[in-house]
Design a protein around this motif. Structure first.
Motif, PDB file in Angstrom:
ATOM      1  N   LYS A 183     -40.157  51.091 -10.367  1.00 41.55           N
ATOM      2  CA  LYS A 183     -39.682  51.744  -9.155  1.00 41.55           C
ATOM      3  C   LYS A 183     -39.497  53.222  -9.457  1.00 41.55           C
ATOM      4  O   LYS A 183     -38.799  53.581 -10.399  1.00 41.55           O
ATOM      5  CB  LYS A 183     -38.353  51.117  -8.724  1.00 41.55           C
ATOM      6  CG  LYS A 183     -37.737  51.702  -7.491  1.00 41.55           C
ATOM      7  CD  LYS A 183     -36.464  50.945  -7.165  1.00 41.55           C
ATOM      8  CE  LYS A 183     -35.737  51.576  -6.015  1.00 41.55           C
ATOM      9  NZ  LYS A 183     -34.508  50.858  -5.682  1.00 41.55           N
TER      10      LYS A 183
ATOM     11  N   CYS B 197     -43.059  44.205  -3.412  1.00 47.42           N
ATOM     12  CA  CYS B 197     -41.924  43.797  -2.594  1.00 47.42           C
ATOM     13  C   CYS B 197     -42.154  44.211  -1.140  1.00 47.42           C
ATOM     14  O   CYS B 197     -42.440  45.369  -0.852  1.00 47.42           O
ATOM     15  CB  CYS B 197     -40.655  44.442  -3.152  1.00 47.42           C
ATOM     16  SG  CYS B 197     -39.169  43.947  -2.275  1.00 47.42           S
TER      17      CYS B 197
ATOM     18  N   LYS C 127     -35.880  47.064  -3.182  1.00 42.66           N
ATOM     19  CA  LYS C 127     -36.421  47.929  -2.131  1.00 42.66           C
ATOM     20  C   LYS C 127     -35.310  48.259  -1.150  1.00 42.66           C
ATOM     21  O   LYS C 127     -34.749  47.367  -0.537  1.00 42.66           O
ATOM     22  CB  LYS C 127     -37.558  47.194  -1.425  1.00 42.66           C
ATOM     23  CG  LYS C 127     -38.352  48.044  -0.496  1.00 42.66           C
ATOM     24  CD  LYS C 127     -39.607  47.310  -0.069  1.00 42.66           C
ATOM     25  CE  LYS C 127     -40.473  48.211   0.756  1.00 42.66           C
ATOM     26  NZ  LYS C 127     -41.762  47.660   1.012  1.00 42.66           N
TER      27      LYS C 127
ATOM     28  N   GLU D 134     -40.571  52.644   0.124  1.00 46.10           N
ATOM     29  CA  GLU D 134     -40.571  52.499  -1.331  1.00 46.10           C
ATOM     30  C   GLU D 134     -41.669  51.538  -1.775  1.00 46.10           C
ATOM     31  O   GLU D 134     -41.873  50.505  -1.146  1.00 46.10           O
ATOM     32  CB  GLU D 134     -39.226  51.948  -1.821  1.00 46.10           C
ATOM     33  CG  GLU D 134     -38.164  52.965  -1.969  1.00 46.10           C
ATOM     34  CD  GLU D 134     -36.914  52.364  -2.572  1.00 46.10           C
ATOM     35  OE1 GLU D 134     -36.463  52.887  -3.585  1.00 46.10           O
ATOM     36  OE2 GLU D 134     -36.404  51.388  -2.012  1.00 46.10           O
ATOM     37  N   ASN D 135     -42.362  51.877  -2.840  1.00 45.66           N
ATOM     38  CA  ASN D 135     -43.339  50.988  -3.435  1.00 45.66           C
ATOM     39  C   ASN D 135     -42.744  50.446  -4.727  1.00 45.66           C
ATOM     40  O   ASN D 135     -42.500  51.201  -5.659  1.00 45.66           O
ATOM     41  CB  ASN D 135     -44.651  51.716  -3.741  1.00 45.66           C
ATOM     42  CG  ASN D 135     -45.395  52.067  -2.483  1.00 45.66           C
ATOM     43  OD1 ASN D 135     -45.366  51.304  -1.530  1.00 45.66           O
ATOM     44  ND2 ASN D 135     -46.040  53.201  -2.454  1.00 45.66           N
ATOM     45  N   VAL D 136     -42.496  49.145  -4.761  1.00 42.05           N
ATOM     46  CA  VAL D 136     -41.914  48.506  -5.930  1.00 42.05           C
ATOM     47  C   VAL D 136     -42.888  47.453  -6.429  1.00 42.05           C
ATOM     48  O   VAL D 136     -43.341  46.610  -5.659  1.00 42.05           O
ATOM     49  CB  VAL D 136     -40.555  47.843  -5.593  1.00 42.05           C
ATOM     50  CG1 VAL D 136     -39.957  47.183  -6.811  1.00 42.05           C
ATOM     51  CG2 VAL D 136     -39.599  48.867  -5.019  1.00 42.05           C
TER      52      VAL D 136
END
Length: 95
Positions: free
Chosen positions: A5, A71, A53, A58-60
């Protein structure tokens, strides 16, 4: 498992199982008689301090022994003021 993350990698423990959810909200409108779909969605339960998240941008990426997952949605469940666990909807991106 490992969480990537914002360029930061963190190890954590979690429970991952195929998502069997009858509400179409997290399944992109696809469901079957048993509530399980073929879009490779999974339920991930983890400890509450693992914030996967917090917003939709957000890119997790989660790495497990059987592949990588992204996610889609994540929420922390609390009992009063105490955070108990985090549940997340994830999808498989590689094997």
């Amino acid at each position: 498992m490992t969480r990537l993350k914002n360029g930061e990698e963190t190890e954590f423990f979690g429970f991952l199982q195929p998502l069997r959810y009858k509400n179409k909200m997290y399944l992109n409108g696809i469901s079957t008689e048993l509530g399980y779909n073929t879009t490779k969605k999974y339920l991930l339960i983890s400890q509450p301090d693992v914030k996967l998240k917090q917003n939709e941008r957000e890119n997790v990426v989660i790495t497990a022994s059987d592949g990588k997952y992204c996610c889609d949605h994540s929420e922390t469940v609390s009992f009063g003021e105490k955070e108990c666990y985090c549940w997340s909807i994830v999808h498989r991106v590689s094997y």
